[in-house]
Every structure is written in C-alpha cells, then in structure tokens.
Enzyme design. Structure first.
Site, mmCIF file in Angstrom:
data_model
loop_
_atom_site.group_PDB
_atom_site.id
_atom_site.type_symbol
_atom_site.label_atom_id
_atom_site.label_comp_id
_atom_site.label_asym_id
_atom_site.label_seq_id
_atom_site.Cartn_x
_atom_site.Cartn_y
_atom_site.Cartn_z
ATOM 1 N N LYS A 113 46.045 87.868 10.701
ATOM 2 C CA LYS A 113 45.614 87.252 9.439
ATOM 3 C C LYS A 113 45.780 85.739 9.579
ATOM 4 O O LYS A 113 46.878 85.268 9.876
ATOM 5 C CB LYS A 113 46.502 87.787 8.321
ATOM 6 C CG LYS A 113 46.172 87.329 6.921
ATOM 7 C CD LYS A 113 46.896 88.263 5.964
ATOM 8 C CE LYS A 113 46.854 87.842 4.540
ATOM 9 N NZ LYS A 113 47.544 88.833 3.704
ATOM 10 N N ASP A 252 40.556 96.402 -2.951
ATOM 11 C CA ASP A 252 40.568 96.068 -1.520
ATOM 12 C C ASP A 252 41.992 95.906 -1.000
ATOM 13 O O ASP A 252 42.196 95.786 0.204
ATOM 14 C CB ASP A 252 39.758 94.789 -1.248
ATOM 15 C CG ASP A 252 40.173 93.633 -2.149
ATOM 16 O OD1 ASP A 252 40.125 93.799 -3.379
ATOM 17 O OD2 ASP A 252 40.568 92.586 -1.623
HETATM 18 P P1 AMP Z 1 43.363 88.720 -0.514
HETATM 19 O O1 AMP Z 1 43.479 88.233 -1.917
HETATM 20 O O2 AMP Z 1 44.219 87.974 0.472
HETATM 21 O O3 AMP Z 1 43.531 90.184 -0.393
HETATM 22 O O4 AMP Z 1 41.879 88.365 -0.060
HETATM 23 C C1 AMP Z 1 40.718 88.754 -0.763
HETATM 24 C C2 AMP Z 1 39.488 88.402 0.025
HETATM 25 O O5 AMP Z 1 39.391 86.986 0.228
HETATM 26 C C3 AMP Z 1 39.419 88.996 1.415
HETATM 27 O O6 AMP Z 1 38.084 89.292 1.683
HETATM 28 C C4 AMP Z 1 39.932 87.886 2.283
HETATM 29 O O7 AMP Z 1 39.487 88.004 3.616
HETATM 30 C C5 AMP Z 1 39.335 86.678 1.602
HETATM 31 N N1 AMP Z 1 40.109 85.434 1.864
HETATM 32 C C6 AMP Z 1 41.333 85.108 1.368
HETATM 33 N N2 AMP Z 1 41.706 83.896 1.812
HETATM 34 C C7 AMP Z 1 40.724 83.438 2.622
HETATM 35 C C8 AMP Z 1 40.520 82.235 3.385
HETATM 36 N N3 AMP Z 1 41.426 81.265 3.417
HETATM 37 N N4 AMP Z 1 39.367 82.137 4.096
HETATM 38 C C9 AMP Z 1 38.454 83.116 4.070
HETATM 39 N N5 AMP Z 1 38.569 84.251 3.377
HETATM 40 C C10 AMP Z 1 39.695 84.424 2.654
HETATM 41 MG MG MG Z 2 43.473 91.689 0.747
#
Ligand code: AMP
Ligand code: MG
Length: 493
Positions: A113, A252
């Site tokens: 990640k 997700d």
């Molecule tokens: P999360 O809230 O971390 O579960 O992420 C939700 C979505 O946002 C997922 O599709 C992640 O891959 C995407 N995401 C979160 N942070 C980033 C970032 N810095 N760059 C690209 N995608 C991100």
């Molecule tokens: Mg996530």
C-alpha cells in the site's frame, strides 16, 4: 548487495481471475529503506528476515522490484462509500504482489500500500505516508494480540521521498499480509456492470479459497453467503467488545474472509459512548461505535444483492433466501455478542439468554454519560470479584449509579457457584488491560515521524500482550489526560 528475498509464490488470483485486475508494477522510489520488519510474521510465512531487510528487500517491499514468481497487479473493485455507490474504486495506491502458503499451509496475500499510481488512482497520488502506515501496523498487531481476525503488516519501507499531505511528510509503503483481499466491493464491481458470469466466477474462486469444504455442495453459493455473514457477525461482536471503531466501513473495506482491513481513521473508545465517532469526515456518525452491527448488516445486504442470480434460478425465491439471511444476521450477531459478553462478565452460559441480555444491556445503560472508561471497567470487574468492593464503583462519576446493577450481577455470579479467583483470572484473559489508547498512539506516531521509532516499538511490545498486567506500564492503562482533548482521525492518509 544481499540476495533478493525468495518467495514461494502461488498466484491463484492472477491465474484464475483474468479480467479482475490490471497487471501493474510498483513505482521505483528514490531511496527505499525498510524501517520496520515484522520478524515473527516473516517466520510464519517462511521468509528470510535478513533478505527482507536488505537493500534488495526494500526494493521488493516498496514495489519497484518484482521478485521471482510474483505477478504484481492492481485489483478492481467498487464500493459504497458512506452509502453512495462508486462503480469503480480499485487499488489506487496498492498492488497485490502475489500469494504464498504460510507454514501452516494457509494461503496469504502479499500486498503493498503506497506503491505508486495505478489505473485506479483517479485524482490520487498513489502514495502513503509514514504516520498512517505505522498506525496500520500498530493497530493490526494490537488486534492480532487481542485475538481479533485481521490483516497484518509485514514491513514498513520508507521511500526516500516527501509526500504532500497537510504538510510534507515522509513517504512510506506498507507491506500487508491478508488471507485475501476479496471484498464486498469486488462482487459489486461486476454485479453493477451486469456481468453475472464474472460474479459467478468470483464466487467460485472465493468459495475455493475461503470455504473449500463447500465446493461441489448443493446450494454452495447460499452457504457461502451465510459463512461470510457468520464471519462478519463474529468479527463485529469482537470489535464491540474491545471498543474498536473502524471508522470507514465502506463496502470496499469489508472482507469476505472476516478479517479487519484498512486501519485508516479507526480508534478505540476510551469513555463509553454509542455515538463515538473519530473520523473527521464522518459528520453524520454513519460509522459511530454503536452503528457498526447495523452497518455490517447493510453491507452484507449489498453483497447478497450481487449474489441473487446465484442463490436460486427463480428471482423471487432468491430474494426470499437473501432476505431471510439478512434478517437472521441480527440474531447471529447477538449470539456472538452475548457469548463474548458472558466471558467478559464472568458468567457461565445458561439456558435463559434473555436474562443475560437484559443484564448486559443494563450495564451499558448505566455506563452511558458516566465517563466510564470502557477498558478499565471490565478489568475492574475481576477486581470486584476478588473482593475489592470499590473497584467497580470508582469507575463511575457517580458511584451510586452502578450500585443496583452491581448487586444483580453479583447475585447472578453467586447463583452459578464456583470459585471467584479462577473466574477473575478467566475474565482477565478476555478483558484487555492495554489497548492502543489514542494519546499513546499519537505520541508514538509523532515521534516516529520525527525519526524516533523507540516509543512506537515500546507501544508495540506493550500491545503484544494486552491481557497481562506488568509493572511499569501503569500509564498505558490510563485514559488520556484531560488536555489531550477530543480525538480526530483522518481518511485516505
Ligand atoms: P480507503 O479509504 O483507503 O479504503 O481507499 C478508498 C479508495 O481510494 C481505494 O480505491 C483506494 O485505492 C483509493 N485511494 C486512497 N488513497 C489514495 C491515494 N493517495 N492515491 C490513489 N488512490 C487512493
Ligand atoms: Mg480501502
């Protein structure tokens, strides 16, 4: 340069689920360096810790170098975020490097990640920064030690670059181990596109991976759905019993394996409150402490929807089956919760669940508004059984508030007979004395961000054994000092 770490990869997702991902490589960062390695987990996976910690190991663990046998890829998934559906999320800053069988023969994903942008990045930078990465490490290990199913950190690698967040922060990559990265959102991705053949293929894969005893059984899909629900019912009951607030229970971020995943804005409650929320963006309190069982059920209803065509050929019958399961989730959750609560309170299982449910509900009712520390309270119960008459009362702002409840609990304990000192020890074995208290976590992460990992290491070792009281750790068992103030956490960091 030390040898490149070797992995006995066996990549079923890449091999069997063509169309469910984009083959993708991590970014080459300026100066990757492993700053934290989980040597116990490395041993469990049969990996060579020295190789992982080397320069070549850092290249692998930051994503730049694909080790032999890897098939790195970015997974596709969708998801309901705060109730709104996003048809395409996916690994926007992560890659699945490969899968391996651990020493016990269990299949585990190696996932990175913060390894750079992917085709799913949308507006994001694909990066992660040190503080939140160490936070995920710490929280995962704490949950593991508490006996709660979780993904775990294998390593933290600094990338050598600074990443823009509130200010400029050290970039880092988390190497994460999970029994899989299949999520409710993975099913939603294909179901939302009407690709029912893909949903079936995914279900077949998930069954073979997580519930192999169901392969070839009649009604395997329905049984699988019920298994996922059962794992989640058990998981959420465990969260509630230690006061864990996930903070971003989007579909997700809900696994099919029943492991806790994505420790973004999570936190443990200190003073008990059903409405406790820590995430800065959860303005409506959708993911508040007390809402978690209901949200789990809502998410599982979304999963059931994606599986309707698999449950029965007749649509009405499929809906009937799914509805029945979703309705049953409440009782399933309650059964796990009651089993756990009985252990916490030193109660032997008895036929009349109703009376015990009332007893536990009565406790929570008197706790509300009394400034009771959720962790200390349960620990104090064992002290009360050992004869300290003020142990329980002194946890309440108004000690009289608990008097009546205490009497009925003691009456129930006396009625079941047996030995109180053995009972107190059994209660201490399920009621942690040390949890990742917010002020301690912040203190450790803030030092780490400035280059001093010692407080992080110290906290990690406290949390590795949460049930055994040790001398010198008094501060770790205390609530935050008054001046710490209300705690706020952040998503997507
Ligand atoms: P999360 O809230 O971390 O579960 O992420 C939700 C979505 O946002 C997922 O599709 C992640 O891959 C995407 N995401 C979160 N942070 C980033 C970032 N810095 N760059 C690209 N995608 C991100
Ligand atoms: Mg996530």
């Amino acid at each position: 340069m030390a040898a490149v770490p070797q992995f006995a990869f066996d990549n079923s997702y890449a091999q069997e689920l063509d169309g469910f991902y984009v083959p993708w490589q991590g970014e080459a960062f300026p100066a990757p360096q492993v700053v934290k390695l989980n040597t116990a987990l490395a041993a469990e996976l049969g990996l060579d810790a020295a190789a992982l910690g080397s320069e070549a190991g850092a290249a692998v663990l930051s994503g730049a170098l694909a080790p032999e046998g890897a098939s790195p890829l970015a997974m596709a998934y969708a998801g309901h975020q705060f109730g709104g559906f996003s048809p395409q999320l996916g690994d926007g800053r992560a890659i699945l490097v490969g899968e391996m069988l651990d020493q016990a023969g269990q299949r585990r994903d190696l996932h990175l990640k913060g390894s750079g942008r992917t085709p799913f990045s949308r507006g994001g930078d694909g990066k992660a920064v040190l503080g939140p990465v160490l936070r995920e490490y710490l929280m995962g290990e704490a949950m593991q030690a508490l006996g709660i199913p979780t993904t775990r950190a294998l390593a933290v690698t600094l990338t050598g670059e600074r990443v823009r967040r509130d200010g400029w922060e050290p970039g880092a990559v988390l190497a994460r181990i999970a029994s899989s990265h299949l999520r409710v959102g993975t099913f939603q991705f294909f179901a939302a596109r009407g690709e029912s053949a893909q949903v079936r293929k995914l279900a077949d894969y998930a069954i073979a991976r997580h519930d192999p005893d169901l392969v070839g059984k009649p009604e395997a899909y329905h049984a699988f759905l019920r298994r996922v629900m059962d794992r989640q019912a058990r998981l959420i009951a465990q969260w509630m019993q230690v006061g864990f607030v996930h903070g971003v229970m989007n579909t997700d971020n809900m696994t099919l394996s029943g492991e806790t995943i994505d420790y973004g804005p999570c936190a443990f409650i200190d003073s008990y409150s059903e409405t406790a929320v820590f995430s800065s963006i959860d303005r409506q309190g959708r993911y508040a402490f007390g809402n978690q069982p209901g949200i789990a059920r809502w998410n599982l209803a979304r999963l059931a929807e994606t599986m309707l065509p698999l449950l029965a050929s007749d649509e009405d019958e499929a809906i009937r089956l799914a509805t029945e399961d979703i309705t049953a989730f409440g009782a399933q959750y309650e059964a796990y919760w009651l089993t756990g609560m009985r252990r916490k309170l030193g109660l032997a299982a008895q036929a009349e669940a109703e009376a015990d449910l009332d007893l536990v509900a009565g406790l929570y009712a008197v706790m509300e508004g009394q400034g009771v520390d959720h962790t200390r309270l349960f620990r104090a119960m064992a002290r009360r059984l050992e004869g300290d008459k003020s142990a329980l009362r002194s946890e309440f702002t108004d000690p009289e508030a608990i008097a009546e409840w205490e009497a009925s609990w003691l009456a129930r304990i006396t009625a079941q007979g047996g030995d109180n000192s053995g009972r107190a020890a059994a209660m201490d074995a399920v009621n942690p004395i040390y949890i990742p208290r917010n002020h301690l976590v912040e203190e450790a992460l803030s030092a780490a961000t400035k280059g001093d990992l010692a407080p992080f290491e110290a906290l990690l070792s406290v949390l590795a054994d949460p049930f055994t009281q040790r001398d010198g750790l008094e501060r770790c068992a205390q609530p935050a000092p008054e001046d710490f103030g209300p705690y706020e956490t952040f998503c997507g960091t």
